[in-house]
Design a protein around this motif. Structure first.
Motif, short mmCIF file in Angstrom:
data_model
loop_
_atom_site.label_atom_id
_atom_site.label_comp_id
_atom_site.label_asym_id
_atom_site.label_seq_id
_atom_site.Cartn_x
_atom_site.Cartn_y
_atom_site.Cartn_z
N SER A 119 -10.91 5.64 0.36
CA SER A 119 -9.87 5.08 -0.50
C SER A 119 -9.43 3.69 -0.04
CB SER A 119 -8.65 6.01 -0.54
OG SER A 119 -7.92 5.96 0.68
N ASN A 126 0.84 -1.19 0.00
CA ASN A 126 0.00 0.00 0.00
C ASN A 126 0.88 1.24 0.00
OD1 ASN A 126 -1.61 1.92 2.50
ND2 ASN A 126 -2.19 1.87 0.35
N ARG A 146 0.59 5.57 -0.31
CA ARG A 146 -0.37 6.66 -0.20
C ARG A 146 -0.53 7.41 -1.51
NH1 ARG A 146 -0.15 12.09 1.02
NH2 ARG A 146 2.10 11.98 1.22
N HIS A 168 -2.91 1.85 -4.16
CA HIS A 168 -2.82 3.19 -3.60
C HIS A 168 -4.04 3.49 -2.74
CE1 HIS A 168 0.59 3.85 -6.22
NE2 HIS A 168 -0.14 3.42 -7.24
N ALA A 169 -3.76 3.88 -1.50
CA ALA A 169 -4.83 4.24 -0.57
C ALA A 169 -4.23 5.14 0.50
CB ALA A 169 -5.45 3.00 0.07
N ASP A 170 -5.04 6.06 1.00
CA ASP A 170 -4.60 7.05 1.97
C ASP A 170 -5.33 6.80 3.29
OD1 ASP A 170 -4.06 9.30 3.49
OD2 ASP A 170 -4.19 10.68 1.79
N ASP A 196 -8.13 9.01 4.26
CA ASP A 196 -9.31 9.01 3.39
C ASP A 196 -9.94 7.63 3.45
OD1 ASP A 196 -11.24 9.23 1.45
OD2 ASP A 196 -9.84 9.41 -0.24
#
Length: 339
Positions: free
Chosen positions: A60, A33, A35, A52-54, A57
């Motif tokens: 996401s 993962n 960001r 991709h993930a934040d 958020d």
């Protein structure tokens, strides 16, 4: 049977080593993962999948843990304002854990920090019954992250000093302190430490482990290192003048105009030695070299890094007080050691 492992914080100091350790396991399929899509992908060309993930958020994170057996959570924010720290470390971890539970993830491993205990002294302390007393926003939000993981039945690893290739905080922070003082410190206190490669291997072993594990484990080499020995190792890279080392009391007097240096000295002058034997036995892993030997093995990384900043001996009076406090802070496990 192959296991699908998600690693958060894959671009970080510890996360990169965790990814490398996971990729060496034939039974592991690795998902990273990141960001930002613009971030350079670690281990490019490997068999790892990048998503991709934040953490700030939650939307996401939807689907991030799909078809995942285990999550190794390495992502954390070390510095910044309270709201940012809470958004990443506390609320972000809660959102990640919620997503993992929705997707039926069976194992969550969180690499936390012994800074959640606050200031010692700690001598051979085990996690059972050891109260938390975090005194900084970073360590308080890391403690909050732990609670989310533990509530979901996860496992928390608490290292103290993490060193090795990629470290820009622990030894560099100590180097800045010694430059500030102009010489070394004679201090017999003991600190737990762990090679980042050994810690990464431990995290992967915990993720792949089939049997129940204790909820909280100290993750350091069983043998601590003294502050004096740690200082001598760093001095060898700095080329400081050959002066008699300062007593802790004298060093504290000379650093009176530098709050950061005073903080580091207060920490170094207090035992932070945590009983870490059980974790290596439980997971059948090697703790790696003892810290005094392990640090020497990373000379190729530390040598150029520690010599980059100029030597600035201590100065008293108004000129010294106007200078910035000793540069980098001492950090642990990606988390600041300002308990």
């Amino acid at each position: 049977m192959p296991k699908n492992i998600l690693v958060t914080g894959a671009n970080g100091f510890i996360g990169r080593h965790v990814v490398h350790a996971a990729l060496t396991k034939p039974a592991a399929r690795v998902r990273l993962n990141q960001r930002s899509p613009r971030a350079a992908a670690p281990h490019s060309g490997s068999a790892a999948e990048t998503v991709h993930a934040d953490l700030t958020d939650p939307a996401s994170l939807t689907g991030l843990c799909r078809d995942t057996d285990a999550v190794i959570h390495c992502a954390s924010l070390v510095g910044g304002d309270h709201d940012s720290l809470r958004a990443v470390n506390d609320l972000g971890t809660r959102a990640l854990v919620d997503e993992a539970q929705r997707q039926g993830v069976r194992r969550i491993v969180y690499i936390s920090t012994a800074a959640v205990y606050g200031r010692g002294p700690f001598r051979g302390a085990g996690p059972a019954g050891l109260p938390q007393a975090p005194a900084s926003a970073a360590s308080r939000t890391r403690a909050a992250a732990e609670r989310h993981v533990l509530a979901a039945g996860g496992t928390v690893l608490r290292p103290h000093l993490v060193y090795g290739t990629g470290d820009r905080w622990v030894l560099p922070g100590l180097a800045q302190l010694l430059r500030h003082l102009g010489t070394g410190i004679d201090c017999p206190t003991l600190h737990s430490a762990v090679d980042v490669g050994a810690l990464a291997g431990l995290a992967v072993a915990a993720a792949l482990h089939e049997d129940p594990l204790p909820a909280v484990l100290h993750a350091n080499h069983p043998r601590p290192i003294s502050t004096s020995a740690l200082v001598r190792l760093v001095q060898g890279h700095l080329g400081l003048p050959r002066r008699a080392p300062l007593s802790l009391r004298r060093a504290t007097e000379l650093a009176r105009n530098s709050p950061r240096a005073l903080h580091h000295l207060a920490m170094l002058g207090t035992d932070h030695w945590f009983d870490s034997d059980p974790v290596w036995r439980a997971l059948g892993c090697s703790p790696g070299p003892a810290p005094a030997d392990g640090l020497v093995r990373h000379t190729g990384w530390y040598g150029p890094l520690l010599r980059t900043a100029p030597h600035r001996p201590h100065r008293t009076g108004p000129q010294r007080s106007r200078n910035r406090a000793a540069g980098a802070g001492l950090h642990s496990a990606g988390a600041c050691l300002r308990p």
